[in-house]
Scaffold this active site. Structure first.
Site, PDB file in Angstrom:
ATOM      1  N   GLY A  56       0.781  -1.226   0.000  1.00 21.00           N
ATOM      2  CA  GLY A  56       0.000   0.000   0.000  1.00 21.00           C
ATOM      3  C   GLY A  56       0.815   1.280   0.000  1.00 21.00           C
ATOM      4  O   GLY A  56       0.251   2.369  -0.119  1.00 21.00           O
ATOM      5  N   HIS A  86      16.388  11.791  -7.509  1.00 20.18           N
ATOM      6  CA  HIS A  86      17.211  12.922  -7.053  1.00 20.18           C
ATOM      7  C   HIS A  86      16.383  14.169  -6.745  1.00 20.18           C
ATOM      8  O   HIS A  86      16.862  15.059  -6.042  1.00 20.18           O
ATOM      9  CB  HIS A  86      18.276  13.255  -8.096  1.00 20.18           C
ATOM     10  CG  HIS A  86      19.326  12.192  -8.217  1.00 20.18           C
ATOM     11  ND1 HIS A  86      20.582  12.299  -7.660  1.00 20.18           N
ATOM     12  CD2 HIS A  86      19.289  10.973  -8.807  1.00 20.18           C
ATOM     13  CE1 HIS A  86      21.271  11.205  -7.905  1.00 20.18           C
ATOM     14  NE2 HIS A  86      20.509  10.381  -8.610  1.00 20.18           N
ATOM     15  N   ASP A 204      29.413   7.948  -8.496  1.00 21.27           N
ATOM     16  CA  ASP A 204      28.296   7.074  -8.849  1.00 21.27           C
ATOM     17  C   ASP A 204      28.770   5.629  -9.021  1.00 21.27           C
ATOM     18  O   ASP A 204      29.696   5.362  -9.790  1.00 21.27           O
ATOM     19  CB  ASP A 204      27.686   7.606 -10.145  1.00 21.27           C
ATOM     20  CG  ASP A 204      26.563   6.758 -10.702  1.00 21.27           C
ATOM     21  OD1 ASP A 204      26.015   5.936  -9.951  1.00 21.27           O
ATOM     22  OD2 ASP A 204      26.231   6.940 -11.892  1.00 21.27           O
ATOM     23  N   HIS A 371      17.821   0.496 -25.426  1.00 28.18           N
ATOM     24  CA  HIS A 371      18.140   1.325 -24.251  1.00 28.18           C
ATOM     25  C   HIS A 371      19.637   1.247 -23.992  1.00 28.18           C
ATOM     26  O   HIS A 371      20.261   0.213 -24.195  1.00 28.18           O
ATOM     27  CB  HIS A 371      17.383   0.812 -23.018  1.00 28.18           C
ATOM     28  CG  HIS A 371      17.735   1.542 -21.761  1.00 28.18           C
ATOM     29  ND1 HIS A 371      17.335   2.836 -21.521  1.00 28.18           N
ATOM     30  CD2 HIS A 371      18.459   1.163 -20.670  1.00 28.18           C
ATOM     31  CE1 HIS A 371      17.786   3.217 -20.334  1.00 28.18           C
ATOM     32  NE2 HIS A 371      18.476   2.229 -19.804  1.00 28.18           N
ATOM     33  N   SER A 373      22.384   2.591 -20.793  1.00 34.41           N
ATOM     34  CA  SER A 373      22.378   3.091 -19.422  1.00 34.41           C
ATOM     35  C   SER A 373      22.848   4.543 -19.373  1.00 34.41           C
ATOM     36  O   SER A 373      23.585   5.019 -20.242  1.00 34.41           O
ATOM     37  CB  SER A 373      23.301   2.219 -18.561  1.00 34.41           C
ATOM     38  OG  SER A 373      23.388   2.738 -17.250  1.00 34.41           O
ATOM     39  N   HIS A 375      24.552   5.432 -16.707  1.00 32.49           N
ATOM     40  CA  HIS A 375      25.574   5.352 -15.660  1.00 32.49           C
ATOM     41  C   HIS A 375      26.890   4.814 -16.218  1.00 32.49           C
ATOM     42  O   HIS A 375      26.917   3.928 -17.077  1.00 32.49           O
ATOM     43  CB  HIS A 375      25.083   4.450 -14.517  1.00 32.49           C
ATOM     44  CG  HIS A 375      23.831   4.945 -13.875  1.00 32.49           C
ATOM     45  ND1 HIS A 375      23.827   5.836 -12.837  1.00 32.49           N
ATOM     46  CD2 HIS A 375      22.531   4.678 -14.147  1.00 32.49           C
ATOM     47  CE1 HIS A 375      22.580   6.087 -12.477  1.00 32.49           C
ATOM     48  NE2 HIS A 375      21.773   5.394 -13.264  1.00 32.49           N
ATOM     49  N   ASP A 450       2.063   7.317   2.049  1.00 34.99           N
ATOM     50  CA  ASP A 450       0.882   6.529   1.705  1.00 34.99           C
ATOM     51  C   ASP A 450      -0.269   7.499   1.488  1.00 34.99           C
ATOM     52  O   ASP A 450      -0.829   8.041   2.435  1.00 34.99           O
ATOM     53  CB  ASP A 450       0.554   5.551   2.840  1.00 34.99           C
ATOM     54  CG  ASP A 450      -0.602   4.621   2.493  1.00 34.99           C
ATOM     55  OD1 ASP A 450      -1.138   4.740   1.374  1.00 34.99           O
ATOM     56  OD2 ASP A 450      -0.981   3.782   3.325  1.00 34.99           O
TER      57      ASP A 450
END
Length: 562
Positions: A56, A86, A204, A371, A373, A375, A450
């Site tokens: 939930g 971020h 990173d 795709h 990345s 990074h 929530d």
């Protein structure tokens, strides 16, 4: 949650304190505090998506109680780029900590969208900073914005200047020699900083386990062109992250090349495209965009649909279309569906379910080579390490295995082991020319969102939700006379998620007898305290149900009195 008490040695004013509040040992929720004397600056303010066991829960944000306690010191929040991990926590954190926000033009534009939705735009100070610019924050900090590459435009690395020394914080990055827009990462500036002398590098670690180099974003364009070429008469749908502006631009470029119209689906995707194009980060050809009401005017081979849902999010456009729950669009046999993203850890199952649903409807799902990345892989990480030449190294942004691998890379390049540190969220690292040690902890951990509730759902509530989801609920309702405790009516047994009452009448009848016996025992023992009666009923019913079914539903006795 980590320790509630701050345990810190007597502070030497020549030392900088670095305190991560998120993004270490986890994916997302990135936030790091830098403190020197009476000045605090914060790098990033991200969210994470809930784990499967967080039933939930919508979002997870950092615990900023240390910052709220020291709010008079906080000079601002500096953003490295515009991804949710971020910037996503800002609308919640700003309600507790109203401080200036600094970022590049596109990043601030994306933040504005979020703050509008939460009615915080008028009360928040947003400052746009250019790549290459340097800010002075407080008495002790200067922050330089260094041009970087990532899977969203306008990403920056930061060099943080303090009296203790220079810290280079990479943010999320890769080295893209042929970026779609803008310039490649400013490696010359990193080399200059390395010559000046960098106290510490915080880099990173997301792809620290991946060998080699991360491919350029432009390589996706080649794959997309091949798919468009092979799908002349088919409708093409592409699901990707809304904030991946360069990816969306490449899809629009392909649509223009193959004379297709573009339909954007999904609120976040529409908002990002609108913001990016208004700020000059996207070039949208005239008359290429259409809305859903115009679809009937074009053949399948004239349409490209760009949408959210590449991570299998249940409420995203792609998921709803896969289940025929979208009000305006459905999947047709032969549709080409491109998933242009890498699964976030933990989302693999939900993505697989969506792919299966799409395949059942006859769609052709493509996710390979669509795709790249955002990074840096190992060789890029090593290059940055070589350019910056830091005295100390602190891996950031990743699970523990990523942080550990990044340290191994640094050691392989000659970094002394005692000059590396894998931190946990909440650690207080004191750092200077002669000091590099964790001296204590501050409160840190997860705050769960929530609905409209922020932080009001904790471990006990989650435990109850898990209990209910696994074993169901059994409610025993009875009416007792206030003065004597005698049973006036009942007991009635209500089952939710335990057994279907109409098919378990014998079990329910026996349960009622057990409750009556419990009440008779209370009456004979002259027990009139409602709390005691509830406990006895609950314990007796629990033993009975376990003996009969080997299940442990949540049992809730309810006493009404007259």
């Amino acid at each position: 949650m980590r320790g509630e008490t701050v345990v810190v040695q007597k502070r030497n004013k020549t030392k900088l304190r670095i305190i991560p509040l998120g993004g270490l040992g986890e994916i997302g929720k990135n936030m790091t505090v830098f403190e020197y004397e009476n000045d605090i600056i914060v790098i990033d303010c991200g969210l994470a998506f809930p784990a499967d066991e967080m039933l939930g829960i919508d979002l997870v944000i950092p615990d900023v109680s240390y910052l709220t306690k020291n709010s008079y010191k906080v000079r601002g929040i500096i953003l490295t780029h515009g991804h949710e991990d971020h910037i996503g926590a800002l609308p919640y954190i700003l309600q507790e900590l109203n401080v200036p926000i600094y970022g590049t033009k596109l990043t601030i534009g994306l933040v504005e969208n979020k703050l509008k939705e939460h009615n915080l735009l008028k009360t928040t100070t947003l400052e746009t900073v250019s790549q290459g610019e340097t800010l002075k924050l407080g008495t002790n900090f200067k922050v330089e914005f260094i041009n970087s590459n990532h899977s969203v435009a306008d990403a920056v690395m930061l060099s943080i200047w303090s009296p203790a020394g220079i810290i280079v914080h990479t943010g999320d990055f890769k080295i893209d020699y042929t970026p779609i827009r803008g310039e490649m990462l400013n490696i010359h500036r990193l080399a200059e900083l390395g010559k000046k002398g960098v106290l510490a590098l915080m880099a990173d670690s997301t792809n620290a386990e991946r060998a080699g180099y991360t491919q350029s974003e432009k390589t996706v364009g080649t794959t997309l062109e091949d798919i468009f070429n092979r799908s002349i008469d088919r409708r093409i749908m592409v699901a990707t992250f809304a904030s991946n502006v360069d990816r969306v631009q490449q899809i629009i470029n392909m649509a223009e090349k193959f004379k297709r119209k573009v339909l954007i689906i999904g609120r976040s995707m529409v908002n990002v495209v609108k913001t990016a194009s208004e700020l000059g980060y996207m070039d949208i050809p005239k008359n290429i965009m259409i809305d859903t009401s115009e679809l009937r005017n074009y053949t399948d081979g004239q349409i490209v649909i760009i949408m959210t849902g590449s991570q299998g999010e249940p409420m995203a456009a792609l998921s709803r279309m896969s289940k025929s729950e979208h009000r305006q669009l459905d999947i047709k046999p032969g549709d080409i569906v491109i998933l242009s993203s890498t699964p976030i850890p933990g989302n693999e199952k939900t993505i697989s379910n969506v792919v299966n649903d799409l395949s059942r409807k006859g769609a052709i799902v493509i996710n390979q080579d669509t795709h790249v990345s955002g990074h840096a892989a190992q060789e890029e990480l090593k290059l940055v390490q070589a350019l910056v030449r830091p005295k100390y190294f602190i891996p950031v942004h990743g699970e523990y295995k990523h942080l550990l691998k990044h340290v191994e890379l640094a050691l392989s390049m000659g970094m002394p082991k005692q000059n590396t540190k894998i931190l946990s969220i909440g650690d207080v690292l004191e750092i200077s020319k002669d000091t590099f040690k964790v001296v204590g902890t501050v409160p840190a951990g997860q705050v769960l969102v929530d609905g409209l509730g922020v932080g009001d759902v904790g471990n006990i509530v989650l435990r109850d939700r898990k209990h209910l989801s696994q074993d169901g609920l059994l409610i025993a309702v009875m009416t007792l006379e206030r003065e004597t405790g005698m049973v006036v009516s009942g007991p009635d047994i209500i089952s939710r998620g335990f057994v279907y009452v109409r098919e378990a009448e014998n079990l329910i009848d026996e349960a009622k007898k057990i409750v009556r016996r419990s009440l008779e025992h209370c009456e004979n023992a002259n027990i009139c305290e409602w709390t005691q009666i509830k406990t006895i009923v609950k314990d007796d019913l629990k033993d009975f149900v376990w003996h009969k079914t080997k299940r442990s539903p949540m049992i809730l006795p309810i006493i009404m009195e007259i």
